[in-house]
Design an enzyme around this catalytic site. Structure first.
Site, short mmCIF file in Angstrom:
data_model
loop_
_atom_site.label_atom_id
_atom_site.label_comp_id
_atom_site.label_asym_id
_atom_site.label_seq_id
_atom_site.Cartn_x
_atom_site.Cartn_y
_atom_site.Cartn_z
N CYS A 71 31.05 3.44 -36.25
CA CYS A 71 30.52 2.56 -37.30
C CYS A 71 31.51 2.36 -38.45
O CYS A 71 31.36 1.42 -39.23
CB CYS A 71 29.20 3.12 -37.83
SG CYS A 71 27.92 3.28 -36.56
N HIS A 91 27.72 -0.18 -44.50
CA HIS A 91 27.30 -0.17 -43.10
C HIS A 91 25.78 -0.18 -43.04
O HIS A 91 25.10 0.58 -43.72
CB HIS A 91 27.86 1.07 -42.41
CG HIS A 91 27.25 1.35 -41.08
ND1 HIS A 91 27.14 0.37 -40.11
CD2 HIS A 91 26.71 2.48 -40.56
CE1 HIS A 91 26.57 0.91 -39.04
NE2 HIS A 91 26.29 2.18 -39.29
N ASN A 98 21.05 -1.79 -36.62
CA ASN A 98 22.35 -1.15 -36.76
C ASN A 98 23.25 -1.65 -35.62
O ASN A 98 23.01 -1.35 -34.46
CB ASN A 98 22.18 0.37 -36.69
CG ASN A 98 23.50 1.13 -36.81
OD1 ASN A 98 24.57 0.57 -36.67
ND2 ASN A 98 23.40 2.42 -37.08
#
Length: 326
Positions: free
Chosen positions: A111, A240, A270
């Site tokens: 990520c 993020h 996500n």
């Protein structure tokens, strides 16, 4: 030479998966949205390829930057889920876009990957090794999701997004700096990982939450300090999109106003390495992000790794206005 993030674009699969899909796990729409902020996510269908999606995002980013595929002399793709183990995503994207024969490489930073890829692009430009770099963030997290694990299955979606980083000349650097910095804690890698044997995401959510918030808050502060800025000098904060609670906690601990935080978990979930460029593209589309804006970035991912920084969107305010920094 100074690097400018000159455009953004995103692409999503056709298949939408809403929260009702996870009823078999004993969780309701309210349970998911309250704990994660995710309202829906997109998933690649049978036969769909991440590379095709990434190329579509890249084409949109080039259009937004008023650039052509022929301008691109390097492609870097942040991904953990390329269509093949080898070759990586980037060479295929370059081919699909018709860029000729640029340098092309993948970067697996989970990520945090997009920030690492962006840093790589900026470094190539500011050392005069490239004039135009296409930076892709793309992941098909459905390939790594345990559909029976309600702590992770509800979180992840598939997406691709991209930015174009171009070279410019001027005196911006001294007064309107850009800065990216990173950290890692490999001793805590077992809190969030994908094992080679079962190849699905495993996460200890509570511990990850605490570590992620602390790491991103500290790194954003450090980045602002390096740029001689206060956190409130940032026009937009893009972190993020892991979990709404994490995004809100980071902003709260920074004392940063919620109405200047880009958050789109309710729409996309996500999306790992695609998360930040997807949020940048969406924030620009909605008008939250405009040319000349000073943008704070923050990410956290498996490794454990994290990063943060400050960029000037499509150039600093002075450059956008056609003047040198005072």
């Amino acid at each position: 030479m100074t690097a400018v993030v000159a455009g953004a674009g995103a692409a999503l699969p056709a298949t939408v998966v809403d929260n009702d899909r996870f009823a078999h796990l004993g969780v309701s729409n309210e349970w998911i949205t309250t704990r994660t902020g995710v309202g829906r996510r997109y998933r690649l269908g049978d036969g769909e390829r991440l590379g095709t999606l990434a190329a579509e995002a890249g084409a949109r980013a080039l259009e937004d930057a008023a650039a052509t595929p022929a301008d691109v002399d390097f492609v870097v793709a942040a991904t953990s889920t390329a269509d093949r183990i080898s070759p990586g995503l980037a060479p295929g994207v370059a081919h699909l876009l018709g860029t000729g024969a640029p340098g092309a490489v993948d970067l697996n930073g989970a990520c945090t990957g997009f920030l690492y890829a962006l840093d790589y692009a900026i470094g190539r430009i500011e050392t005069d090794q490239a004039d135009c770099v296409l930076v892709i963030g793309a992941d098909a997290m459905s390939r790594l999701t345990d559909e029976e694990d309600r702590s992770t299955a509800v979180l992840f979606g598939d997406a691709a997004a991209a930015v174009v980083v171009r070279a410019t000349r001027g005196t911006r650097r001294a007064r309107c700096p850009q800065y990216l910095s990173f950290g890692s804690a490999g001793e805590h890698g077992d809190l969030l990982y994908v094992d080679r044997d079962d190849q699905v995401v495993r996460m200890q959510g509570g511990e990850v939450y605490e570590f992620a918030v602390e790491a991103m808050v500290n790194e954003v502060k450090a980045s602002c300090y390096a740029c001689e800025l206060a956190v409130d000098d940032l026009d937009v904060l893009v972190s993020h999109q892991a979990n709404a609670r994490i995004v809100r906690a980071v902003a709260r601990r920074l004392g940063y106003p919620a109405d200047r935080v880009a958050m789109y978990l309710d729409r996309f979930g996500n999306t790992s390495a695609a998360s930040i460029p997807l949020a940048l593209a969406e924030a620009q589309r909605e008008g939250l992000l405009t040319a000349g804006a000073r943008v704070g970035l923050a990410a956290f991912g498996a490794g454990l790794t994290w990063g943060a920084g400050v960029i000037n969107w499509k150039g600093c305010a002075h450059l956008v206005q056609g003047t040198d920094c005072p």
